[in-house]
Design a protein around this motif. Structure first.
Motif, short mmCIF file in Angstrom:
data_model
loop_
_atom_site.label_atom_id
_atom_site.label_comp_id
_atom_site.label_asym_id
_atom_site.label_seq_id
_atom_site.Cartn_x
_atom_site.Cartn_y
_atom_site.Cartn_z
N ASP A 194 0.86 -1.19 0.00
CA ASP A 194 0.00 0.00 0.00
C ASP A 194 0.90 1.24 0.00
O ASP A 194 1.49 1.61 1.02
N LEU A 195 0.99 1.91 -1.15
CA LEU A 195 1.86 3.07 -1.28
C LEU A 195 1.41 4.22 -0.39
O LEU A 195 2.23 4.89 0.24
N ARG A 196 0.11 4.44 -0.31
CA ARG A 196 -0.40 5.54 0.51
C ARG A 196 0.01 5.35 1.97
O ARG A 196 0.42 6.30 2.64
N LYS A 197 -0.10 4.13 2.46
CA LYS A 197 0.28 3.85 3.85
C LYS A 197 1.77 4.12 4.07
O LYS A 197 2.16 4.72 5.08
N SER A 198 2.60 3.70 3.13
CA SER A 198 4.05 3.88 3.31
C SER A 198 4.42 5.37 3.30
O SER A 198 5.28 5.81 4.06
N ILE A 199 3.75 6.16 2.43
CA ILE A 199 4.03 7.60 2.39
C ILE A 199 3.53 8.29 3.67
O ILE A 199 4.20 9.17 4.21
N ASN A 200 2.37 7.86 4.16
CA ASN A 200 1.86 8.42 5.42
C ASN A 200 2.81 8.11 6.58
O ASN A 200 3.05 8.96 7.45
N ASN A 201 3.34 6.90 6.59
CA ASN A 201 4.30 6.53 7.64
C ASN A 201 5.59 7.34 7.51
O ASN A 201 6.18 7.74 8.51
N LEU A 202 6.01 7.57 6.28
CA LEU A 202 7.18 8.40 6.05
C LEU A 202 6.95 9.82 6.55
O LEU A 202 7.81 10.42 7.19
N GLN A 203 5.77 10.35 6.26
CA GLN A 203 5.45 11.71 6.70
C GLN A 203 5.49 11.82 8.23
O GLN A 203 6.05 12.78 8.78
N LEU A 204 4.91 10.82 8.91
CA LEU A 204 4.95 10.83 10.38
C LEU A 204 6.38 10.72 10.88
O LEU A 204 6.78 11.38 11.85
N THR A 205 7.17 9.91 10.21
CA THR A 205 8.58 9.75 10.58
C THR A 205 9.33 11.07 10.44
O THR A 205 10.13 11.45 11.30
N LEU A 206 9.07 11.79 9.35
CA LEU A 206 9.73 13.09 9.12
C LEU A 206 9.34 14.11 10.19
O LEU A 206 10.17 14.92 10.63
N TYR A 207 8.06 14.08 10.59
CA TYR A 207 7.59 15.04 11.59
C TYR A 207 8.20 14.79 12.96
O TYR A 207 8.42 15.73 13.75
#
Length: 424
Positions: A194-207
């Motif tokens: 799930d690409l959307r999930k991986s990008i959302n997790n990346l965004q949380l990681t960046l924050y």
């Protein structure tokens, strides 16, 4: 704040990752965009694999007025509003409607689109995570082309994550994101395709990542794991994937592959689907192992009873025992073939009456009706066998049971031949 996944959403097919069987050079969706002759389409596949993105790109390639609805919260009144605008000057070239999660529309709601999709006033692109052949109304399905989207590979997701990191750096201008590619690979692996999930997790990681002495964002594997939670598992007890996993589970056991069988058992265990596992194991013991190893069902029943009493996580142990036993046991489908062929005859031909001498004779007046007259009691004969007709006259020569080629059934076959030959 706009989600990172929306910020980097592809605007052309060249930017889309995965789905090359549909959007690669010369493939069908690419050809559809080139011709701009858009048919009614249903996009079917798991979440986060590009269905909405590709629908948006197709919509942008047309000169039709574009509407987007989500069937989880839309209603017939929303569709009527779109229909009311069909004669509007802005809709002179027709309307393209993207309907997300169409499986949440009931039959009446789906029927409301029929007339307009058939006459071309509305071009429908619907998406669903469920098998459309189960959830989409047949009349609407027959007017649409179905395209199956596949889960994205780890490599595809990593490409998009690298693009997302670049987009963040461009937005922050003087700030760099320090992130080893192995961390992106972890995020990709953890998303379950799930690409959307991986990008959302990346965004949380960046924050949540800290900045180093140079003021750059530094992502560590520990932070990525903390922000990602458990690995996503594409499994829904009520969905299409449920039956796919159960099917692969049974076919692996039938194919005598203990490793494949244990893998699919693990998926079912992860999903906590104890009832489905136990039921399927009992079926397999009779359907696929059957008379080649008749005791298997007793052993499996004991394992199933133990699993039900134990519950997860301990239930996985007797379940694994049952699975390995069945996968490594000799196989025979003679029992299921026998009963299914007998049922088939009942459905398709006049099998006739039970022979008079086999009918119940344990009541007063039975002899007057000729019930039981002429019946030969096998125990009164040598080897407890005597030849007589048991099938109705109409199917007296039918053969339903054909022994499998295995030790147990060969032994039973030899015994049957012996008693028949001796009693000739």
């Amino acid at each position: 704040m706009k989600p990172l996944a929306d910020k980097i959403r592809p605007s052309c097919m060249e930017e889309v990752v995965g789905q090359q069987h549909l959007i690669g050079k010369g493939k069908i969706l690419n050809r559809i965009i080139e011709t701009k002759q858009i048919p009614n389409m249903i996009f079917y596949g798991p979440p986060g694999v590009g269905k909405t993105t590709i629908a948006n790109i197709i919509a942008g390639a047309t000169n039709k007025r574009f509407y987007k609805l989500n069937a989880t919260n839309a209603s017939v009144s929303d569709i009527k509003k779109i229909i009311d605008e069909l004669d509007n000057l802005m809709s002179i070239n027709g309307v393209l409607l993207y309907l997300d999660e169409i499986q949440n529309f009931n039959k009446k709601q789906q029927q409301s689109l029929l007339e307009y999709t058939e006459n071309g006033q509305i071009t429908l692109i619907a998406s669903t995570t469920e098998n459309p052949y189960f959830y989409v109304y047949n009349a609407l399905l027959s007017r649409s082309s179905v395209f199956e989207f596949k889960p994205l590979s780890k490599e595809d997701i990593v490409k998009s994550l690298l693009r997302a990191v670049k987009a963040v750096e461009n937005e922050l201008k003087d700030t760099k994101v320090i992130c080893d590619e192995s961390i992106l690979e972890f995020l990709a692996e953890n998303s379950g395709g799930d690409l959307r999930k991986s990008i959302n997790n990346l965004q949380l990681t960046l924050y949540t990542a800290s900045r180093n002495i140079d003021g750059n964002i530094e992502i560590t594997l520990e932070i990525a794991k903390e922000c990602s939670g458990k690995k996503a598992l594409n499994y829904d007890k009520l969905g299409d994937n449920h039956y796919d996993v159960l099917s692969a589970f049974q076919k692996s056991i039938r194919g005598s592959d203990p490793d494949g069988a244990i893998h699919y058992l693990a998926r079912l265990v992860k999903a906590g689907d104890l009832i489905s596992i136990c039921r399927r194991l009992m079926v397999i013991a009779s359907e696929d192992i059957g008379l080649a190893y008749p005791s298997a069902i007793s052993i499996v029943k004991s394992c199933v009873d133990s699993a039900m009493q134990l519950g997860f996580p301990e239930a996985r142990i007797p379940l694994a025992e049952a699975v390995i036993l069945l996968a490594t046991s000799p196989k025979s489908n003679s029992a299921i073939n026998a009963i299914d062929n007998a049922l088939k005859d009942l459905d398709n031909i006049n099998v006739g009456e039970v022979p008079e001498y086999l009918k119940d004779a344990h009541y007063e007046g039975a002899q007057k009706l000729n019930r039981g007259t002429g019946y030969k009691y096998p125990h009164n004969y040598k080897n407890h066998y005597v030849k007589q007709q048991y099938l109705p006259n109409n199917i007296k020569n039918a053969v339903y049971y054909i022994p499998g080629d295995n030790k147990m059934e060969n032994s039973a076959k030899a015994y049957m031949s012996f008693i028949r030959d001796v009693n000739k």
